[in-house]
Design a protein around this motif. Sequence first.
Motif, short mmCIF file in Angstrom:
data_model
loop_
_atom_site.label_atom_id
_atom_site.label_comp_id
_atom_site.label_asym_id
_atom_site.label_seq_id
_atom_site.Cartn_x
_atom_site.Cartn_y
_atom_site.Cartn_z
N UNK A 29 0.85 -1.19 0.00
CA UNK A 29 0.00 0.00 0.00
C UNK A 29 0.89 1.24 0.00
N UNK A 30 0.60 2.17 -0.91
CA UNK A 30 1.42 3.37 -1.07
C UNK A 30 0.52 4.60 -0.96
N UNK A 31 0.77 5.43 0.04
CA UNK A 31 0.01 6.67 0.20
C UNK A 31 0.53 7.74 -0.75
N UNK A 32 -0.39 8.50 -1.32
CA UNK A 32 -0.04 9.56 -2.27
C UNK A 32 -0.56 10.89 -1.72
N UNK A 33 0.34 11.68 -1.16
CA UNK A 33 -0.04 12.92 -0.50
C UNK A 33 0.55 14.13 -1.24
N UNK A 34 -0.04 15.33 -1.03
CA UNK A 34 0.46 16.51 -1.73
C UNK A 34 1.96 16.68 -1.56
N UNK A 35 2.61 17.15 -2.60
CA UNK A 35 4.05 17.31 -2.61
C UNK A 35 4.53 18.26 -1.52
N UNK A 36 5.64 17.90 -0.88
CA UNK A 36 6.31 18.80 0.04
C UNK A 36 7.13 19.79 -0.78
N UNK A 37 7.71 20.76 -0.10
CA UNK A 37 8.54 21.74 -0.81
C UNK A 37 9.73 21.04 -1.49
N UNK A 38 10.28 20.03 -0.84
CA UNK A 38 11.39 19.28 -1.44
C UNK A 38 10.92 18.52 -2.68
N UNK A 39 9.73 17.91 -2.61
CA UNK A 39 9.18 17.20 -3.76
C UNK A 39 8.99 18.15 -4.94
N UNK A 40 8.45 19.33 -4.64
CA UNK A 40 8.20 20.31 -5.71
C UNK A 40 9.51 20.80 -6.32
N UNK A 41 10.52 20.98 -5.48
CA UNK A 41 11.83 21.41 -6.01
C UNK A 41 12.38 20.37 -6.98
N UNK A 42 12.24 19.11 -6.62
CA UNK A 42 12.72 18.03 -7.50
C UNK A 42 11.89 17.99 -8.79
N UNK A 43 10.58 18.16 -8.66
CA UNK A 43 9.71 18.15 -9.84
C UNK A 43 10.08 19.29 -10.79
N UNK A 44 10.31 20.47 -10.23
CA UNK A 44 10.71 21.62 -11.04
C UNK A 44 12.03 21.34 -11.75
N UNK A 45 12.99 20.82 -10.99
CA UNK A 45 14.31 20.54 -11.58
C UNK A 45 14.21 19.51 -12.70
N UNK A 46 13.40 18.48 -12.49
CA UNK A 46 13.26 17.42 -13.50
C UNK A 46 12.69 17.97 -14.80
N UNK A 47 11.63 18.76 -14.69
CA UNK A 47 10.99 19.29 -15.89
C UNK A 47 11.87 20.32 -16.60
N UNK A 48 12.57 21.15 -15.84
CA UNK A 48 13.45 22.15 -16.46
C UNK A 48 14.65 21.49 -17.11
N UNK A 49 15.14 20.41 -16.50
CA UNK A 49 16.27 19.70 -17.09
C UNK A 49 15.90 19.11 -18.45
N UNK A 50 14.69 18.55 -18.53
CA UNK A 50 14.23 17.99 -19.80
C UNK A 50 14.12 19.06 -20.87
N UNK A 51 13.77 20.28 -20.44
CA UNK A 51 13.60 21.38 -21.40
C UNK A 51 14.88 22.19 -21.59
N UNK A 52 15.96 21.77 -20.90
CA UNK A 52 17.25 22.47 -20.99
C UNK A 52 17.11 23.95 -20.60
#
Length: 342
Positions: free
Chosen positions: A136-159
Amino acid sequence: MVALRGKEIDAFLARPDPGRPIILLYGPDTGLVRERADALLASAVDDPNDPFSMVRLDGDDLAAEPSRLVDEALTVPLFGGRRAIRVRAGSRSFASGIDTLAETPLKDCRIVIEAGDLRPESPLRKACERAKTAVAIGCYPDTERDLAKLIDDELRLANLRITPDARATLVTLLGGDRQASRNELRKLTLFAHGAGEVTLDHVMAVVADASELKIDPIVDGAFAGKPELVESEFAKAMVAGTYPGVIIAAAQRQAAWLHKSALSLAEGQPLSSLLEGGYPRLHFSRKGAVETALRNFHPARLVAIIDQLATAALDMRKQPSLAAAIAQRTLLSLAVNAKRRG
């Protein structure tokens, strides 16, 4: 009890344990539930669009016939290969089907169950947590650290790079729903394509405008001292799916602007030039509410309000399940206190 948390979740999603083919994804972040389900199913079969390899079931239908889940899990694909089952849980329980399936050896079949925010005593959650072949895996709103990683991942893909002020503002505008956050980031990278760097102007033009029409009446009502308006418009925003953190972020920006403007007024700058200038340009429909807000608050009170909003934003991060209640309480407090001028 097999309920994963933190880094255990990332490790499992990267390399799912074949000994645990039954996976329950649940929680208030439906976008994150869907994103994780998509990834788990994509890695479980050769072609997710092949109806013989991928079976989709409705949880409420299974509640009437739980044995169907077992039958589908044991069915061999017509042309061989791996098989996956995607179950959308509803309001009715099919936990007995999980109990039976947990005692049944499965070969080359993964079952992914998507559910809402299940309580610990939920039959479905309890069945998956006690089964040795389930997780069982809980899926909760992103923390600030999660959002930072998400931002970095998407920006890296877009260079693309991002300026510090743009990043800080962007983090406050995202959250609540992973898929919505990712979609906003992809719109942002498309908008900034070719610029090399995402700036605050890019963020304000793309992400902040997404919910501007729903949020402005709430924020303006709070600073203008109209609690009834805040309450009614906040309720509408919640029904529309607006994440409460976005509303508090808008209130923080407005408080900062009002503080700067109040200082300028104290130095003798005309009110008309404040309302007509600046970025982003104030919409004419908001000028009356902003004038009222500037009459209601002097700079020292606005500093206290900025602190109050920052505390609310932090509390919402710590207690995502109470985010709506925290945001509403904070905004209503502002609206009530705004009537006490000075």
